[in-house]
Design a protein around this motif. Structure first.
Motif, PDB file in Angstrom:
ATOM      1  N   PHE A  90       1.249  -1.094  -0.204  1.00 55.30           N
ATOM      2  CA  PHE A  90      -0.325  -0.030   0.337  1.00 55.30           C
ATOM      3  C   PHE A  90       1.035   1.186  -0.016  1.00 55.30           C
ATOM      4  CE2 PHE A  90      -2.188  -3.088   2.497  1.00 55.30           C
ATOM      5  CZ  PHE A  90      -2.883  -4.302   1.496  1.00 55.30           C
ATOM      6  N   GLU A  91       0.536   2.000  -1.223  1.00 56.80           N
ATOM      7  CA  GLU A  91       1.796   2.946  -1.166  1.00 56.80           C
ATOM      8  C   GLU A  91       1.283   4.380  -0.802  1.00 56.80           C
ATOM      9  OE1 GLU A  91       4.467   2.875  -4.447  1.00 56.80           O
ATOM     10  OE2 GLU A  91       4.310   0.916  -4.951  1.00 56.80           O
ATOM     11  N   ARG A  92       2.538   5.069  -0.458  1.00 56.25           N
ATOM     12  CA  ARG A  92       2.139   6.366  -0.335  1.00 56.25           C
ATOM     13  C   ARG A  92       2.919   7.162  -0.809  1.00 56.25           C
ATOM     14  NH1 ARG A  92      -0.345   7.050   5.989  1.00 56.25           N
ATOM     15  NH2 ARG A  92      -2.462   5.088   6.031  1.00 56.25           N
ATOM     16  N   SER A  93       2.652   8.323  -0.844  1.00 59.87           N
ATOM     17  CA  SER A  93       3.097   9.255  -1.622  1.00 59.87           C
ATOM     18  C   SER A  93       4.545  10.121  -0.993  1.00 59.87           C
ATOM     19  CB  SER A  93       2.592  10.538  -3.039  1.00 59.87           C
ATOM     20  OG  SER A  93       3.951  11.218  -3.279  1.00 59.87           O
ATOM     21  N   PRO A  94       5.769  10.397  -1.219  1.00 62.53           N
ATOM     22  CA  PRO A  94       6.769  11.207  -0.584  1.00 62.53           C
ATOM     23  C   PRO A  94       6.399  12.464  -0.063  1.00 62.53           C
ATOM     24  CG  PRO A  94       7.852   9.682  -1.608  1.00 62.53           C
ATOM     25  CD  PRO A  94       6.830   9.233  -2.302  1.00 62.53           C
ATOM     26  N   ASP A  95       5.964  12.160  -1.537  1.00 59.31           N
ATOM     27  CA  ASP A  95       5.845  14.348  -1.852  1.00 59.31           C
ATOM     28  C   ASP A  95       4.520  14.724  -0.986  1.00 59.31           C
ATOM     29  OD1 ASP A  95       7.249  13.470  -3.916  1.00 59.31           O
ATOM     30  OD2 ASP A  95       6.418  13.275  -5.585  1.00 59.31           O
ATOM     31  N   THR A  96       4.574  15.865  -1.330  1.00 56.78           N
ATOM     32  CA  THR A  96       3.216  16.930  -0.459  1.00 56.78           C
ATOM     33  C   THR A  96       1.908  16.566  -0.635  1.00 56.78           C
ATOM     34  OG1 THR A  96       4.849  18.984  -0.264  1.00 56.78           O
ATOM     35  CG2 THR A  96       2.484  18.883   0.335  1.00 56.78           C
ATOM     36  N   ALA A  97       0.546  16.494  -0.109  1.00 52.73           N
ATOM     37  CA  ALA A  97       0.072  15.592  -0.082  1.00 52.73           C
ATOM     38  C   ALA A  97      -1.249  16.982  -0.199  1.00 52.73           C
ATOM     39  CB  ALA A  97      -0.780  14.941  -0.101  1.00 52.73           C
ATOM     40  N   VAL A  98      -2.417  16.814   0.033  1.00 51.53           N
ATOM     41  CA  VAL A  98      -3.131  17.267   0.172  1.00 51.53           C
ATOM     42  C   VAL A  98      -3.466  18.397   1.598  1.00 51.53           C
ATOM     43  CG1 VAL A  98      -5.026  16.190  -1.351  1.00 51.53           C
ATOM     44  CG2 VAL A  98      -5.576  16.178   1.257  1.00 51.53           C
ATOM     45  N   ASN A  99      -2.602  17.826   2.557  1.00 56.67           N
ATOM     46  CA  ASN A  99      -2.727  18.364   3.565  1.00 56.67           C
ATOM     47  C   ASN A  99      -1.175  19.640   3.705  1.00 56.67           C
ATOM     48  OD1 ASN A  99      -4.756  18.005   5.608  1.00 56.67           O
ATOM     49  ND2 ASN A  99      -4.182  16.241   5.691  1.00 56.67           N
ATOM     50  N   GLY A 100      -0.232  19.702   2.731  1.00 53.40           N
ATOM     51  CA  GLY A 100       1.127  19.743   2.621  1.00 53.40           C
ATOM     52  C   GLY A 100       2.188  19.244   3.801  1.00 53.40           C
ATOM     53  N   TYR A 101       1.885  18.394   3.622  1.00 52.10           N
ATOM     54  CA  TYR A 101       3.004  17.458   4.332  1.00 52.10           C
ATOM     55  C   TYR A 101       2.633  15.546   3.680  1.00 52.10           C
ATOM     56  CZ  TYR A 101       2.860  21.475   6.925  1.00 52.10           C
ATOM     57  OH  TYR A 101       3.437  23.101   7.306  1.00 52.10           O
ATOM     58  N   PRO A 102       4.252  15.619   3.820  1.00 48.43           N
ATOM     59  CA  PRO A 102       4.177  13.873   3.107  1.00 48.43           C
ATOM     60  C   PRO A 102       2.687  12.629   4.051  1.00 48.43           C
ATOM     61  CG  PRO A 102       6.016  14.559   3.039  1.00 48.43           C
ATOM     62  CD  PRO A 102       5.095  15.613   4.204  1.00 48.43           C
ATOM     63  N   GLN A 103       2.212  11.893   3.812  1.00 57.55           N
ATOM     64  CA  GLN A 103       1.270  11.208   4.184  1.00 57.55           C
ATOM     65  C   GLN A 103       1.734  10.430   6.063  1.00 57.55           C
ATOM     66  OE1 GLN A 103      -0.541   9.227   1.336  1.00 57.55           O
ATOM     67  NE2 GLN A 103      -2.901  10.724   1.892  1.00 57.55           N
ATOM     68  N   ALA A 104       3.292  10.423   5.979  1.00 63.27           N
ATOM     69  CA  ALA A 104       4.091   9.319   5.912  1.00 63.27           C
ATOM     70  C   ALA A 104       4.745   9.730   7.117  1.00 63.27           C
ATOM     71  CB  ALA A 104       2.961   8.262   5.954  1.00 63.27           C
ATOM     72  N   ARG A 411     -21.475  14.662  -0.002  1.00 61.45           N
ATOM     73  CA  ARG A 411     -20.276  14.690  -0.225  1.00 61.45           C
ATOM     74  C   ARG A 411     -19.547  16.187   0.415  1.00 61.45           C
ATOM     75  NH1 ARG A 411     -17.894  14.499  -5.897  1.00 61.45           N
ATOM     76  NH2 ARG A 411     -15.838  13.921  -4.988  1.00 61.45           N
ATOM     77  N   ALA A 412     -20.667  16.120   2.026  1.00 61.70           N
ATOM     78  CA  ALA A 412     -20.825  17.442   3.123  1.00 61.70           C
ATOM     79  C   ALA A 412     -18.914  16.899   3.868  1.00 61.70           C
ATOM     80  CB  ALA A 412     -21.490  17.106   4.161  1.00 61.70           C
ATOM     81  N   LEU A 413     -18.714  18.475   4.096  1.00 55.65           N
ATOM     82  CA  LEU A 413     -17.566  19.018   4.379  1.00 55.65           C
ATOM     83  C   LEU A 413     -17.866  18.990   6.147  1.00 55.65           C
ATOM     84  CD1 LEU A 413     -16.619  21.814   1.645  1.00 55.65           C
ATOM     85  CD2 LEU A 413     -15.991  19.147   1.995  1.00 55.65           C
ATOM     86  N   GLU A 414     -19.382  19.444   6.774  1.00 57.51           N
ATOM     87  CA  GLU A 414     -18.826  19.323   7.925  1.00 57.51           C
ATOM     88  C   GLU A 414     -18.411  18.394   8.281  1.00 57.51           C
ATOM     89  OE1 GLU A 414     -22.162  21.707   5.652  1.00 57.51           O
ATOM     90  OE2 GLU A 414     -21.266  19.905   6.161  1.00 57.51           O
ATOM     91  N   GLY A 415     -17.393  18.513   9.227  1.00 55.81           N
ATOM     92  CA  GLY A 415     -17.057  17.662  10.010  1.00 55.81           C
ATOM     93  C   GLY A 415     -15.425  16.884   9.399  1.00 55.81           C
ATOM     94  N   THR A 416     -15.151  17.607   8.180  1.00 55.96           N
ATOM     95  CA  THR A 416     -14.291  17.158   7.879  1.00 55.96           C
ATOM     96  C   THR A 416     -12.395  18.182   8.139  1.00 55.96           C
ATOM     97  OG1 THR A 416     -14.766  18.259   5.615  1.00 55.96           O
ATOM     98  CG2 THR A 416     -15.112  15.276   6.203  1.00 55.96           C
ATOM     99  N   LEU A 417     -12.203  17.621   8.385  1.00 59.39           N
ATOM    100  CA  LEU A 417     -10.000  18.785   8.486  1.00 59.39           C
ATOM    101  C   LEU A 417     -10.214  18.927   6.555  1.00 59.39           C
ATOM    102  CD1 LEU A 417      -7.884  19.159  10.067  1.00 59.39           C
ATOM    103  CD2 LEU A 417      -6.857  17.332   8.765  1.00 59.39           C
ATOM    104  N   CYS A 418     -10.198  20.745   6.589  1.00 59.05           N
ATOM    105  CA  CYS A 418     -10.278  21.349   5.368  1.00 59.05           C
ATOM    106  C   CYS A 418      -9.050  20.688   4.821  1.00 59.05           C
ATOM    107  CB  CYS A 418     -10.528  22.657   5.767  1.00 59.05           C
ATOM    108  SG  CYS A 418     -11.066  23.764   4.097  1.00 59.05           S
ATOM    109  N   PRO A 419      -9.023  20.567   3.619  1.00 58.32           N
ATOM    110  CA  PRO A 419      -7.128  20.484   3.126  1.00 58.32           C
ATOM    111  C   PRO A 419      -6.385  21.519   3.180  1.00 58.32           C
ATOM    112  CG  PRO A 419      -8.869  19.413   1.967  1.00 58.32           C
ATOM    113  CD  PRO A 419      -9.736  20.331   2.649  1.00 58.32           C
TER     114      PRO A 419
END
Length: 502
Positions: A90-104, A411-419
């Motif tokens: 299960f690969e995760r990109s080391p590049d910046t993701a939607v939160n602005g930083y690498p995922q792992a 696809r409501a945004l309420e309660g989610t972490l805004c990217p």
């Protein structure tokens, strides 16, 4: 440092959760005193992983670049059999993701704790007092009533009393604060005994730079590289075994050999070999009056999805801005602060259960479990729960509360972490403000500006073609209110409608 006689907030425990809470409170303009029994940071490595959501908290504290210098992005997770055959990756990109930083991200916990303490030392409103053991706490069930804390100076044995409005119990699994407020841990019936091994070596082990999960019916295990020369292994202890059976590097070599190969024992410096019991527990209540539980004092998570330490930082991020709003007189305390447990406990419980599921899927079930893994793991990305936890760092949305609106829209945004997406060519969302933020696709009218200025919230207009604008529109919104902790409080079809919702 002795600290103020009557601080607004007393934090019991100077681990990552407590120090993060102190730094956040200081940035929100609230003074705090951290009381810590020990003189310095615990020197041995413990937590080794955090995701991009937690990385954002470090960014808010102003230490993201410093953390980048002591950590390494991981490439994801692979599940292997005892013969080395890869069952799934299960690969995760080391590049910046939607939160602005690498995922792992993998790191050495003492190094991160040093960064956090150095940051607190720069903030005048945060004070760390070491060698101060909390031995008693008296707290009524009413928010706002004074809380009395008995503190023993470890060096002299002298006991003094400190009065405060709020106490944050960040004092670990054996929390005194938890006992003082009458909370008990609910056992979720997960217990495994593991051996944790940390090694330093300059040898090139030539392994894939992600987490290796050994799924073998003989002995489950985990391997990961956490630094340029630092490596971590975890092995499940068999019945009758203890950590004492593996007292030196020679006794460990048969376990390590699938990864170390022909590397001589002399080239492997054993930093630590210790036994740990992985448990799943959660406190029945997290608040009594002005006292709160955070981190391991409130929940214990098996390590299979790397969320143990991160859960404590999530607690601090959720609670501290709320405490600041109450202390600054902007919000009434009772309902406002009750949202901490309402929001965080279900989220923490969901993450614990996810870790238990992953743990069983990777290590449990004996021969039947091994057969399941061989057959199912190559298709695991399609298995509910397992696939999401293994392939993405996104965590569940928070449930509705007084600070999160209900929505039935798809696809409501309420309660989610805004990217943490870009709002323009130079800035991401987290660069804009520390407080409430209104994101809008439409130009605000003068009345909109007056309303949100009084709220108070910063208005950020984004282009519909920007990353953040497209994300907003995907939830069928033209405007959204984002809380200081990055959670979407409400979305609406216009700024005027948004004001009516909140």
């Amino acid at each position: 440092m002795t600290g103020p006689a009557s601080p607004s907030v007393v934090i019991v425990g100077a681990g990552p959760t407590g120090v993060t809470a102190a730094a956040l409170l200081a940035l929100y303009g609230v003074d705090s005193l951290i009381l810590e029994r020990w003189d310095d940071i615990y020197p041995q490595p413990r937590a080794v992983h955090l995701d991009d959501e937690i990385y954002r908290i470090l960014g808010k504290l102003g230490i993201a670049d410093d953390f980048a210098a002591i950590s390494r992005p991981a490439l994801g997770l692979q599940v292997i059999e005892g013969d080395g055959r890869i069952l799934a990756r299960f690969e995760r990109s080391p590049d910046t993701a939607v939160n602005g930083y690498p995922q792992a991200n993998l790191f050495d916990q003492p190094a991160l704790e040093r960064l956090l303490r150095n940051r607190v030392a720069e903030l005048p409103l945060a004070t760390l007092r070491s060698g101060a053991e909390v031995v008693g706490l008296t707290c009524s069930g009413t928010v706002g009533d004074p809380i009395t804390i008995d503190v023993r100076d470890v060096a002299s044995g002298i006991i003094e009393q400190i009065s405060t409005r709020f106490v944050l119990g960040c004092d670990g699994a054996n929390s005194l604060v938890r006992k003082a407020i009458g909370a008990t841990m609910r056992d979720l019936r997960f217990e495994q005994h593991w051996l944790v091994v940390d090694v330093d070596t300059t040898a090139d082990l030539r392994q894939w730079d992600g987490v290796h999960q050994l799924s073998d019916r003989g002995r489950a295990g985990t391997y990961m590289r956490i630094g340029p020369t630092r490596y971590r292994w975890e092995f499940r202890l068999l019945p009758g075994e203890t950590a004492d059976d593996f007292s030196g590097i020679e006794s460990l070599l048969p376990l390590l050999k699938p990864w170390t190969g022909s590397t001589p024992a002399a080239d492997l410096h054993l930093i630590r070999c210790a036994g740990y019991t992985f448990r799943a527990q959660i406190a029945d209540h997290w608040q009594h009056g002005g006292a709160f539980l955070l981190g391991d004092a409130a929940h214990l998570t098996p390590p299979f999805i790397g969320q143990g330490m991160g859960a404590g930082l999530r607690d601090a991020y959720n609670l501290c801005w709320k405490l600041a709003a109450v202390l600054h007189g902007q919000r009434r305390p009772d309902t406002f602060l009750a949202t901490y447990q309402q929001e965080r406990r279900p989220h923490a419980l969901a993450m614990i259960r996810s870790a238990m599921l992953i743990g069983f899927a990777m290590t449990g079930g004996g021969m039947a479990g091994s057969a399941f893994r061989t057959a199912a793991l190559p298709r695991a990305s399609k298995i509910p729960g397992i696939g999401r936890a293994a392939t993405t760092s996104e965590t569940p949305r928070l449930r509705p509360s007084a600070l999160i609106a209900r929505s039935r829209r798809p696809r409501a945004l309420e309660g989610t972490l805004c990217p943490n997406l870009r709002v323009d060519d130079r800035r991401r969302l987290d660069d804009v403000t520390l407080g409430y933020t209104v994101i809008t696709l439409d130009p605000p009218e003068p009345g909109d500006r007056r309303y949100w200025s009084a709220f108070p919230a910063t208005i950020v207009q984004v282009d519909g073609n920007s990353d953040l604008g497209r994300r907003l529109a995907r939830g069928r919104n033209r405007a959204a209110l984002v809380r200081p902790d990055g959670t979407v409080r409400a979305g609406a079809t216009s700024l005027a409608r948004l004001a009516m919702i909140v």
